[in-house]
Scaffold this motif. Structure first.
Motif, short mmCIF file in Angstrom:
data_model
loop_
_atom_site.label_atom_id
_atom_site.label_comp_id
_atom_site.label_asym_id
_atom_site.label_seq_id
_atom_site.Cartn_x
_atom_site.Cartn_y
_atom_site.Cartn_z
N LEU A 45 -4.24 5.33 4.31
CA LEU A 45 -3.77 5.09 5.78
C LEU A 45 -4.61 4.35 6.23
O LEU A 45 -4.62 3.85 6.87
CB LEU A 45 -2.60 6.15 5.81
CG LEU A 45 -1.75 5.59 7.04
CD1 LEU A 45 -1.17 4.11 6.47
CD2 LEU A 45 -0.57 6.94 7.45
N THR A 46 -5.67 5.63 6.11
CA THR A 46 -7.00 5.48 6.89
C THR A 46 -7.01 3.52 6.84
O THR A 46 -7.65 3.11 8.09
CB THR A 46 -8.24 6.44 6.37
OG1 THR A 46 -7.23 7.53 6.71
CG2 THR A 46 -9.33 5.81 7.76
N GLU A 47 -7.88 3.17 5.53
CA GLU A 47 -7.70 1.77 5.30
C GLU A 47 -7.09 0.76 6.05
O GLU A 47 -7.85 -0.16 6.76
CB GLU A 47 -8.31 1.64 4.37
CG GLU A 47 -9.05 -0.04 3.45
CD GLU A 47 -9.02 0.53 2.18
OE1 GLU A 47 -9.71 -0.78 1.82
OE2 GLU A 47 -9.00 1.34 1.05
N ILE A 48 -5.63 1.11 6.10
CA ILE A 48 -5.04 -0.06 6.03
C ILE A 48 -4.90 0.18 7.87
O ILE A 48 -4.92 -0.78 8.52
CB ILE A 48 -3.12 0.62 6.40
CG1 ILE A 48 -3.32 0.20 4.23
CG2 ILE A 48 -2.31 0.07 6.42
CD1 ILE A 48 -3.93 -1.29 3.86
N ASN A 49 -5.50 1.33 8.75
CA ASN A 49 -5.34 1.17 10.21
C ASN A 49 -6.15 0.20 10.55
O ASN A 49 -6.63 -0.02 11.05
CB ASN A 49 -4.96 3.22 10.63
CG ASN A 49 -3.79 3.35 10.42
OD1 ASN A 49 -3.07 2.14 10.14
ND2 ASN A 49 -3.93 4.30 9.88
N HIS A 50 -7.92 0.57 9.39
CA HIS A 50 -9.13 -0.22 9.93
C HIS A 50 -8.80 -1.41 9.90
O HIS A 50 -8.78 -2.73 10.53
CB HIS A 50 -10.54 0.63 9.31
CG HIS A 50 -10.62 1.60 9.20
ND1 HIS A 50 -11.38 1.73 10.89
CD2 HIS A 50 -10.77 2.76 8.70
CE1 HIS A 50 -11.39 3.26 11.12
NE2 HIS A 50 -11.47 3.25 9.44
N ARG A 74 -5.67 -3.88 9.68
CA ARG A 74 -4.80 -3.56 10.70
C ARG A 74 -5.36 -3.45 12.54
O ARG A 74 -5.20 -4.83 13.06
CB ARG A 74 -3.76 -2.60 11.10
CG ARG A 74 -2.70 -3.06 11.88
CD ARG A 74 -1.52 -1.80 12.10
NE ARG A 74 -0.77 -1.99 10.99
CZ ARG A 74 -0.60 -0.68 10.03
NH1 ARG A 74 -0.78 0.33 10.25
NH2 ARG A 74 0.08 -1.10 9.16
N ARG A 75 -6.42 -3.12 12.42
CA ARG A 75 -7.16 -3.02 13.37
C ARG A 75 -7.68 -4.25 14.20
O ARG A 75 -8.05 -4.92 15.15
CB ARG A 75 -7.71 -2.01 14.02
CG ARG A 75 -7.41 -0.55 14.81
CD ARG A 75 -7.97 0.06 15.00
NE ARG A 75 -8.79 0.82 15.03
CZ ARG A 75 -8.37 1.89 13.17
NH1 ARG A 75 -6.95 2.33 13.34
NH2 ARG A 75 -9.08 2.53 12.81
N ASP A 96 4.43 -0.80 3.42
CA ASP A 96 4.67 0.05 2.47
C ASP A 96 5.01 -0.08 1.55
O ASP A 96 6.76 0.02 2.17
CB ASP A 96 4.47 0.98 3.78
CG ASP A 96 4.76 2.95 4.02
OD1 ASP A 96 4.42 3.07 2.18
OD2 ASP A 96 4.89 3.82 4.40
N TYR A 98 0.43 -0.78 0.01
CA TYR A 98 0.01 0.05 0.12
C TYR A 98 0.62 1.15 -0.04
O TYR A 98 2.11 1.24 0.21
CB TYR A 98 -1.23 -0.06 1.20
CG TYR A 98 -0.31 0.13 2.65
CD1 TYR A 98 -0.36 1.64 2.81
CD2 TYR A 98 -0.14 -0.51 3.66
CE1 TYR A 98 0.49 1.58 4.69
CE2 TYR A 98 1.08 -0.92 4.50
CZ TYR A 98 1.29 0.25 5.05
OH TYR A 98 1.91 0.65 6.63
N GLY A 105 1.50 4.45 1.25
CA GLY A 105 1.58 5.09 3.33
C GLY A 105 1.60 6.56 3.13
O GLY A 105 1.87 6.57 4.09
#
Length: 127
Positions: free
Chosen positions: A16-21, A23-24, A35, A8, A10
């Motif tokens: 990055l917002t989608e990746i952080n979702h 990841r959680r 990245d 992705y 970064g």
């Protein structure tokens, strides 16, 4: 290796917002999120063309098969248990339109991020 490695951008705030979702939600470590802007990316993944990965999301399955664009998005969300949110994007009559919209988004993602008030990490110097 995880079930899916996602390459992705970064520096893209929306990406990055989608990746952080993801990841959680990734409680089983199904995803390996990489990245493409990492300093050692080319050394670790010499088989990934960074320019191509910047133009379209790339994914690598555990068996080494590469997938691209919305196929990566849909598979990643499926692996974290939320695939139903995106499954319709792969329906035969929606897929071509969704892929066209994705390509537009991918090309203009930094500008689109700015519209939503999210400044890019790279500001105006993005690819």
């Amino acid at each position: 290796m995880s079930q899916l490695r996602v390459f992705y951008d970064g520096q893209c705030p929306l990406c990055l917002t989608e990746i952080n979702h993801l990841r959680r939600l990734d409680r089983t470590s199904a995803l390996d999120l990489q990245d493409i802007n990492a300093a050692d990316f080319a050394q670790r993944f010499p088989y990934i063309d960074v320019v191509a990965a910047d133009n379209m999301l790339h994914g690598e399955r555990a068996d080494g098969a590469m997938i691209y664009g919305l196929d990566v998005t849909c598979e990643a969300w499926h692996l974290v248990g939320k695939g139903h949110w995106f499954a319709f994007l792969r329906w035969p009559f929606i897929r071509p339109v969704a892929d066209l919209v994705y390509r537009f988004f991918a090309r203009h993602r930094h500008r689109i991020s700015a519209i939503f008030g999210r400044r890019s990490v790279c500001d105006d110097n993005c690819r």
